[in-house]
Design a protein around this motif. Structure first.
Motif, mmCIF file in Angstrom:
data_model
loop_
_atom_site.group_PDB
_atom_site.id
_atom_site.type_symbol
_atom_site.label_atom_id
_atom_site.label_comp_id
_atom_site.label_asym_id
_atom_site.label_seq_id
_atom_site.Cartn_x
_atom_site.Cartn_y
_atom_site.Cartn_z
ATOM 1 N N LYS A 94 0.807 -1.218 0.000
ATOM 2 C CA LYS A 94 0.000 0.000 0.000
ATOM 3 C C LYS A 94 0.844 1.274 0.000
ATOM 4 O O LYS A 94 0.317 2.365 0.192
ATOM 5 N N CYS A 95 2.151 1.139 -0.224
ATOM 6 C CA CYS A 95 3.046 2.286 -0.063
ATOM 7 C C CYS A 95 3.037 3.239 -1.249
ATOM 8 O O CYS A 95 3.660 4.304 -1.209
ATOM 9 N N GLY A 96 2.372 2.864 -2.325
ATOM 10 C CA GLY A 96 2.305 3.746 -3.486
ATOM 11 C C GLY A 96 3.332 3.459 -4.560
ATOM 12 O O GLY A 96 3.374 4.162 -5.580
ATOM 13 N N TYR A 97 4.145 2.435 -4.361
ATOM 14 C CA TYR A 97 5.148 2.057 -5.355
ATOM 15 C C TYR A 97 4.934 0.594 -5.742
ATOM 16 O O TYR A 97 4.356 -0.189 -4.982
ATOM 17 N N ASP A 98 5.415 0.235 -6.919
ATOM 18 C CA ASP A 98 5.280 -1.158 -7.350
ATOM 19 C C ASP A 98 6.624 -1.761 -7.767
ATOM 20 O O ASP A 98 6.666 -2.775 -8.457
ATOM 21 N N ASN A 99 7.719 -1.134 -7.327
ATOM 22 C CA ASN A 99 9.052 -1.640 -7.690
ATOM 23 C C ASN A 99 9.635 -2.526 -6.598
ATOM 24 O O ASN A 99 10.844 -2.694 -6.488
#
Length: 356
Positions: free
Chosen positions: A140-145
Motif C-alpha cells: 500500500k506504499c504507493g510504489y510497485d518496484n
C-alpha cells in the motif's frame, strides 16, 4: 548494478554478497561492526537510525535488499522512502506467514494474519504476523518496484536448527555431555530446511529482474524431511567425528515446553506444522533453482562448524535450566556469568522457576 544490502551479514546476507559479486555487481553492505573485504564496501552504522540511512541513501543504488528486522511502525515510516530511493526494493519476509496447509504451499495460500481466529495470537507481534503486516504496508506504499521474498527455515554453518531451537540449545548440550530434549509428537513433522547459499543465490537472480517487480515469491524448495530425520543427520555426523551419538530425551507435551521457553506460537504455527512448498513461481522468474538436499547440506554445515573452529553464540541460561530439570543433567554453570549462574541454579534446583 550497484546493490545495497541492509543488514547483510547473516545466514543469507553473507553468501548473497558473493553471489552478487559473481554476477558482476558492485556490493555495499551495512553492518554495526567493521568488516574488511576488498571487493565489498561496508558502511558501518545502525541502519535502524534514520540519520544513518538517509545519509547513505543520498547515494544511488539500483537495488536495495533488506534483511533488517523491523517493528511494524518503524517499517511503516520508511517503506515508501526505501522504494523511492532505488530501482528495486527486495523485502525479506518469511515462509512462516502461511497458515497451515495439507498440500503444497503456493504464494497464494492464505496467511495466518488473514485466516487465524486465535484472537490472543492476533494481538501479538509474533514474527509471522509482523512480517505479514509489513507485507501489507509495502503493498500500500504507493510504489510497485518492490519484490517480497519469503525464505523458509534457512541454515548454514553458523545456524543449525532442530525442532525446538538453535544450535546453542542442542549442540551445546551434546558437547557438554548432556541429553537433548525432543518432543515426541514432532518426530514425523515435515520441515523444509534450505541451505543459506541456495536461498541467497535465488535472491541474487531476482535482483534487477523486472518480472519480479510487484511479486511475492517464497524461496523454500529444498526436499522436505522430518525432524526425526534432521536428528538422525546430526547424530550420524557427530558420531563420526566424536565417536558418540547424542542422547535424546523424548517429551510428550511440546505445548508446555513452548510456553515455558516463550516460543509457544512459533512451535504451534511453524515448527510443529508439516510444510512443503511449490516453487513454480520462483522457477518461472529465474529458471530452475537447485536446492541442496538436507542430507547433504546439514552434514556439510555441521562439519564446517567444527573444521572452521566456529564458536557457539551466548548460551541461554533459562533453556539450560529448563531442559536440565527434564533430563536431570547438572549443567556446566561455569559457562555463565555470575548473575546468570545464580539464576540458573534457582531455575534448575528450586520450584521458583521463572524463565524471564
Amino acid at each position: 548494478m550497484k546493490v545495497l544490502i541492509l543488514g547483510g551479514t547473516g545466514a543469507m546476507g553473507k553468501p548473497l554478497q558473493q553471489h552478487l559479486l559473481g554476477l558482476g555487481h558492485a556490493v555495499h553492505v551495512t553492518s554495526r561492526s567493521r568488516h574488511e573485504n576488498g571487493d565489498i564496501i561496508f558502511h558501518c552504522g545502525n541502519a535502524h537510525e534514520n540519520s544513518f540511512l538517509e545519509e547513505l541513501l543520498k547515494d544511488e543504488f539500483d537495488v536495495i535488499v533488506d534483511f533488517m528486522s523491523y517493528k511494524t511502525d518503524e517499517f511503516a515510516a520508511r517503506a515508501s522512502m526505501l522504494c523511492a530511493k532505488t530501482g528495486q526494493y527486495v523485502f525479506t519476509s518469511s515462509a512462516r506467514v502461511y497458515a497451515p496447509c495439507e498440500g503444497l504451499i503456493t504464494e497464494d495460500q492464505p496467511r495466518l494474519l488473514d485466516v487465524c481466529d486465535d484472537q490472543k495470537y492476533l494481538q501479538t507481534d509474533e514474527y509471522a504476523l509482523t512480517k505479514a503486516r509489513q507485507e501489507n504496508i509495502l503493498r500500500k506504499c504507493g510504489y510497485d518496484n518492490w519484490t517480497i521474498v519469503r525464505p523458509g527455515l534457512t541454515y548454514n554453518s553458523e545456524r543449525l536448527q532442530y525442532a525446538l531451537g538453535e544450535k546453542e540449545e542442542w549442540l551445546y548440550r551434546y558437547l557438554q555431555g548432556e541429553k537433548i530434549v525432543f518432543p515426541k509428537n514432532m518426530s514425523d513433522v515435515l520441515t523444509t530446511m534450505s541451505y543459506g547459499d541456495d536461498v541467497s543465490g535465488a535472491i541474487a537472480r531476482l535482483t534487477g529482474n523486472e518480472e519480479a517487480y510487484g511479486k511475492t515469491v517464497h524461496i523454500a524448495g529444498a526436499k522436505a524431511v522430518t525432524w526425526e530425520k534432521v536428528n538422525a543427520i546430526y547424530s550420524r555426523e557427530l558420531e563420526r567425528r566424536f565417536g558418540r551419538t547424542p542422547e535424546f530425551v523424548y517429551i510428550d507435551d511440546w505445548e508446555k515446553t513452548g510456553k515455558a521457553l516463550k516460543r509457544y506460537y512459533q512451535l504451534k504455527y511453524a515448527r510443529s506444522v508439516s510444510r512443503r512448498f511449490d516453487s513454480s513461481r520462483l522457477d518461472s522468474l529465474i529458471g530452475c533453482q537447485p536446492f541442496t538436499d538436507p542430507e547433504i547440506g546439514l552434514a556439510k554445515c555441521l562439519n564446517e562448524f567444527f573444521e572452521n573452529k566456529l564458536k557457539l553464540k551466548k548460551i541461554p541460561w533459562n533453556t539450560e535450566a529448563y531442559y536440565n530439570r527434564i533430563t536431570k543433567d547438572k549443567g556446566n554453570i561455569k559457562s555463565f556469568q555470575h548473575a546468570e549462574r545464580i539464576k540458573y541454579l534457582i531455575g534448575r534446583y528450586t520450584p521458583y522457576f521463572d524463565l524471564r
